[in-house]
Scaffold this active site. Structure first.
Site, short mmCIF file in Angstrom:
data_model
loop_
_atom_site.label_atom_id
_atom_site.label_comp_id
_atom_site.label_asym_id
_atom_site.label_seq_id
_atom_site.Cartn_x
_atom_site.Cartn_y
_atom_site.Cartn_z
N ASP A 1 -0.02 16.83 0.33
CA ASP A 1 -0.48 16.19 -0.90
C ASP A 1 0.45 16.56 -2.05
O ASP A 1 0.88 17.71 -2.18
CB ASP A 1 -1.91 16.62 -1.22
CG ASP A 1 -2.58 15.70 -2.25
OD1 ASP A 1 -3.52 14.97 -1.89
OD2 ASP A 1 -2.14 15.71 -3.43
N HIS B 1 -2.90 0.27 8.66
CA HIS B 1 -3.71 0.30 7.46
C HIS B 1 -5.20 0.17 7.77
O HIS B 1 -5.62 -0.71 8.50
CB HIS B 1 -3.30 -0.82 6.51
CG HIS B 1 -4.07 -0.80 5.23
ND1 HIS B 1 -3.68 -0.02 4.15
CD2 HIS B 1 -5.22 -1.42 4.86
CE1 HIS B 1 -4.56 -0.18 3.18
NE2 HIS B 1 -5.50 -1.03 3.57
N HIS C 1 -7.35 8.46 4.30
CA HIS C 1 -6.65 9.73 4.41
C HIS C 1 -7.67 10.84 4.48
O HIS C 1 -8.54 10.95 3.61
CB HIS C 1 -5.69 9.95 3.23
CG HIS C 1 -6.28 9.67 1.87
ND1 HIS C 1 -6.47 8.40 1.39
CD2 HIS C 1 -6.74 10.51 0.91
CE1 HIS C 1 -7.02 8.46 0.18
NE2 HIS C 1 -7.20 9.73 -0.13
N THR D 1 -8.93 7.24 -4.66
CA THR D 1 -7.93 6.64 -5.55
C THR D 1 -6.85 5.87 -4.79
O THR D 1 -6.16 5.05 -5.38
CB THR D 1 -7.24 7.71 -6.43
OG1 THR D 1 -6.59 8.66 -5.59
CG2 THR D 1 -8.27 8.43 -7.31
N ASN E 1 -12.71 10.79 0.98
CA ASN E 1 -13.38 10.13 -0.13
C ASN E 1 -13.44 8.63 0.14
O ASN E 1 -12.48 8.04 0.64
CB ASN E 1 -12.62 10.40 -1.43
CG ASN E 1 -12.64 11.87 -1.81
OD1 ASN E 1 -13.65 12.56 -1.63
ND2 ASN E 1 -11.53 12.37 -2.32
N HIS F 1 -8.30 14.56 3.85
CA HIS F 1 -7.75 15.75 3.20
C HIS F 1 -8.05 16.94 4.11
O HIS F 1 -9.20 17.16 4.48
CB HIS F 1 -8.45 16.02 1.86
CG HIS F 1 -8.26 14.96 0.82
ND1 HIS F 1 -7.36 15.10 -0.23
CD2 HIS F 1 -8.86 13.76 0.62
CE1 HIS F 1 -7.43 14.03 -1.02
NE2 HIS F 1 -8.33 13.20 -0.54
N CYS G 1 0.83 -1.21 0.00
CA CYS G 1 0.00 0.00 0.00
C CYS G 1 0.87 1.27 0.00
O CYS G 1 1.76 1.44 0.83
CB CYS G 1 -0.90 -0.02 1.22
SG CYS G 1 -1.81 1.50 1.50
#
Ligand code: AMP
Ligand code: ZN
Length: 145
Positions: A62, A78, A131, A126, A118, A133, A36
């Site tokens: 980012d 993870h 994560h 993606t 997301n 943001h 990952c």
């Protein structure tokens, strides 16, 4: 998962996780044997200028920033997404969220900011490692695309 020795990015104040003397994370290995991406980031990327209070969370900038501040805040261990971690370990999920808010404070986003996680294909995720943001430093529009 498969244990690997995590490396530390050379940063001016050194790697906080190494300074704490701890082993870092168990890097998640997908069925296709790729490791990952953000497990690797958690093991190796410690931006010297943002260090959270907890060793279980890592912030990093980012690579393709969408605002003057665009930091990703991830759990070292993870988890595929925010929903999965909230189910599996609500305390840890809260720790990651609190660290995201702390990053916003450290980044001086007192005028407001946006937290986005997301999830899945329709959510536009993606990278399948949770994560948050942290986006700010300019007025953000609504609704998202
Ligand atoms: P998402 O679409 O919510 O899964 O967000 C993935 C984010 O990770 C995108 O904003 C990418 O720009 C960012 N990203 C991908 N690879 C890296 C990397 N190696 N370092 C930092 N950010 C990355
Ligand atoms: Zn991962």
């Amino acid at each position: 998962g498969r244990r690997v020795t995590p490396g530390c990015a050379p940063v001016s104040v050194g790697c906080p996780a190494r300074a704490r003397g701890g082993a870092l994370s168990l890097l998640y290995e997908a069925p296709d044997r790729t490791v990952c991406l953000f497990c690797r980031s958690a093991a190796g990327a410690f931006p010297a200028e943002i260090v959270p209070k907890t060793p279980r969370v890592v912030p990093f900038r980012d690579v393709n920033p969408q605002a003057p501040t665009h930091v990703l805040v991830i759990p070292v261990q993870h988890a595929a997404n925010a929903a999965e971690l909230a189910d599996a370990d609500p305390g840890y999920a809260g720790e990651v969220l609190a660290a995201a808010a702390e990053v916003a404070r450290l980044e001086g986003l007192g005028n407001g900011y946006r937290l986005v996680a997301n999830i899945g294909v329709d959510g536009g995720q993606t990278v399948e490692h949770l994560h948050w943001h942290v986006l700010g430093g300019r007025p953000l529009t609504w609704p998202p695309g």
